[in-house]
Enzyme design. Structure first.
Site, PDB file in Angstrom:
ATOM      1  N   GLY A 144      40.847  34.457  37.827  1.00 15.15           N
ATOM      2  CA  GLY A 144      39.395  34.592  37.865  1.00 15.15           C
ATOM      3  C   GLY A 144      38.828  34.678  39.266  1.00 15.15           C
ATOM      4  O   GLY A 144      37.655  34.374  39.484  1.00 15.15           O
ATOM      5  N   SER A 148      41.693  41.895  40.906  1.00 13.22           N
ATOM      6  CA  SER A 148      41.716  43.313  40.525  1.00 13.22           C
ATOM      7  C   SER A 148      40.598  44.083  41.215  1.00 13.22           C
ATOM      8  O   SER A 148      40.778  45.245  41.603  1.00 13.22           O
ATOM      9  CB  SER A 148      41.608  43.474  39.003  1.00 13.22           C
ATOM     10  OG  SER A 148      40.345  43.062  38.527  1.00 13.22           O
ATOM     11  N   ASP A 206      32.251  41.548  40.606  1.00 15.33           N
ATOM     12  CA  ASP A 206      33.436  41.333  41.436  1.00 15.33           C
ATOM     13  C   ASP A 206      33.614  42.443  42.475  1.00 15.33           C
ATOM     14  O   ASP A 206      33.902  42.178  43.642  1.00 15.33           O
ATOM     15  CB  ASP A 206      34.689  41.239  40.567  1.00 15.33           C
ATOM     16  CG  ASP A 206      34.754  39.942  39.770  1.00 15.33           C
ATOM     17  OD1 ASP A 206      33.721  39.251  39.681  1.00 15.33           O
ATOM     18  OD2 ASP A 206      35.823  39.629  39.225  1.00 15.33           O
TER      19      ASP A 206
END
Length: 398
Positions: A144, A148, A206
């Site tokens: 988390g 990626s 993200d």
């Protein structure tokens, strides 16, 4: 042909406040974590593109004519210039790379995202480059922490630069450089597409943190960078307890439906913490002194209790908080909860001995622990000579 050896890096991310409440329209604060993913690119054999991802065991090389032919097939399936990844396109890439349908292992998704981004970017901006690319990360996968997205941001920046869509801002003799705001926006948009290949329906938080760094406010799909963000020292601890974000989110929703009069005020309080914390951070100097920390520590303590009330705590996270409290430090979970990771504030006057003692006690619990910072810079271009010995070693052992 590309003629320089350079490196790109992008940070991971942690959620400072707003976990779970953000799903219900409340404010969340996401901050860049100074554990980074690094991509090294250097001239390769003419007519070949190679990629090595030692962290997930990927070592692939393709001839450029074969990639061009595949790109023609993919482009033929596209209906619009700015179209997002489509099922038939990804199926063709899986077939080309020998990835089974439905494969979700990190190495499969990383290879798929690489091929998609390389072919889609080169189709729009230039030819497939003859380069060797190596990617290595300080970030653990599946924790988390935005690993990626950091990968997708590094790929987007490198491929856009190779194809001439953005500049190479690093001048001779410089160790690092960053792109213009316009170029960062383009990097972010392509990194989001890479995240879609990997995750299907990401929020975009993200990759935005990986692109711009610092801290971002996220609410109901709107992402706003904070005006000014101090760099704060933290301990990041991975309890190594696996969890399902989907199950945890469903559990929170069930509890809210069952006890709305009790749970909705908790969500409102988490929202208020996020907003108060944003105000405090934006008022803090770049290098805050110890007196700025007590209010941030109180926010951590209150929010951790709220997250336990929501049902996303875990005995491992309770243990983490107890261990750090024994060293007069304040912690909270970050992300989905139910295990996973926690963050601990380290005020400037925390002695190195106290930090080391806390780390030892956390590792004795079976946890993995890093001393790092939040509020780190976003995607950055480096001269390879400026990288640390550890990073250089990792990038040259492929």
């Amino acid at each position: 042909m590309w003629a320089r050896e350079l490196a790109v890096s992008a940070p991971g991310k942690v959620i400072l406040h707003g976990e779970h409440a953000v799903v219900l329209g409340k404010v969340a604060l996401a901050v860049a974590l100074d554990l980074r993913t690094f991509l090294r690119l250097r001239p390769g054999a003419e007519g070949r593109l190679s990629v090595s991802l030692p962290g997930v065991g990927v070592q692939r090389s393709w001839d450029i004519p074969g990639l061009r032919a595949l790109r023609g097939r993919i482009a033929g399936k596209s209906r619009g210039k700015e179209e997002l990844p489509r099922g038939k396109q990804l199926d063709a890439l899986r077939e080309f790379a020998g990835i089974p349908a439905g494969a979700s292992a990190p190495e499969s998704l990383a290879t798929l995202a690489f091929l998609y981004m390389c072919l889609a970017i080169s189709a729009k901006y230039g030819d497939v480059p003859s380069v060797d690319i190596v990617v290595w990360s300080e970030l653990p996968t599946g924790a988390g922490l935005g690993s990626s997205a950091a990968y997708a941001v590094c790929l987007a920046a490198a491929l856009l630069m190779l194809c001439g869509a953005i500049s190479c801002p690093l001048q001779e003799g410089e160790s690092t450089a960053r792109w213009t705001e316009e170029e960062l926006t383009l990097i972010n948009s392509w990194a989001f597409r890479g995240e879609q290949v990997i995750h299907g329906n990401p929020s975009g938080v993200d990759n935005a943190v990986g692109t711009w760094g610092g801290a971002l406010r996220y609410q109901a799909g709107k992402i706003t960078p904070l005006k000014r963000v101090p760099t704060l020292r933290i301990l990041l601890t991975n309890t190594k307890v696996p969890r399902s974000t989907k199950v945890l989110v469903a559990g929170v929703k069930e509890k809210i439906l069952k006890f709305p009069a009790i749970m909705n005020p908790v969500l409102d309080s988490i929202d208020a913490i996020s907003q108060e914390c944003q105000s405090v951070l934006e008022a803090m100097p770049a290098n805050p002194s110890p007196e700025h920390y007590p209010v941030l520590e109180e926010f951590f303590d209150i929010n951790q209790h709220h997250l336990n009330v929501l049902g996303v705590g875990h005995p491992s996270l309770d243990r983490l908080c107890q261990v750090t409290a024994s060293h007069s430090l304040h912690s909270k979970l970050t992300g989905a909860g139910g295990g996973g990771c926690g963050i601990t504030l380290l005020p400037p006057d925390t002695s190195p001995l106290a930090v080391e003692a806390a780390k030892q006690d956390l590792c004795a619990c079976g946890f993995e622990c890093w001393e790092t910072k939040i509020g780190a810079p976003g995607v950055t271009l480096h001269s390879c000579s400026s990288l640390s010995a550890q990073v250089l070693h990792a990038l040259t052992q492929s």
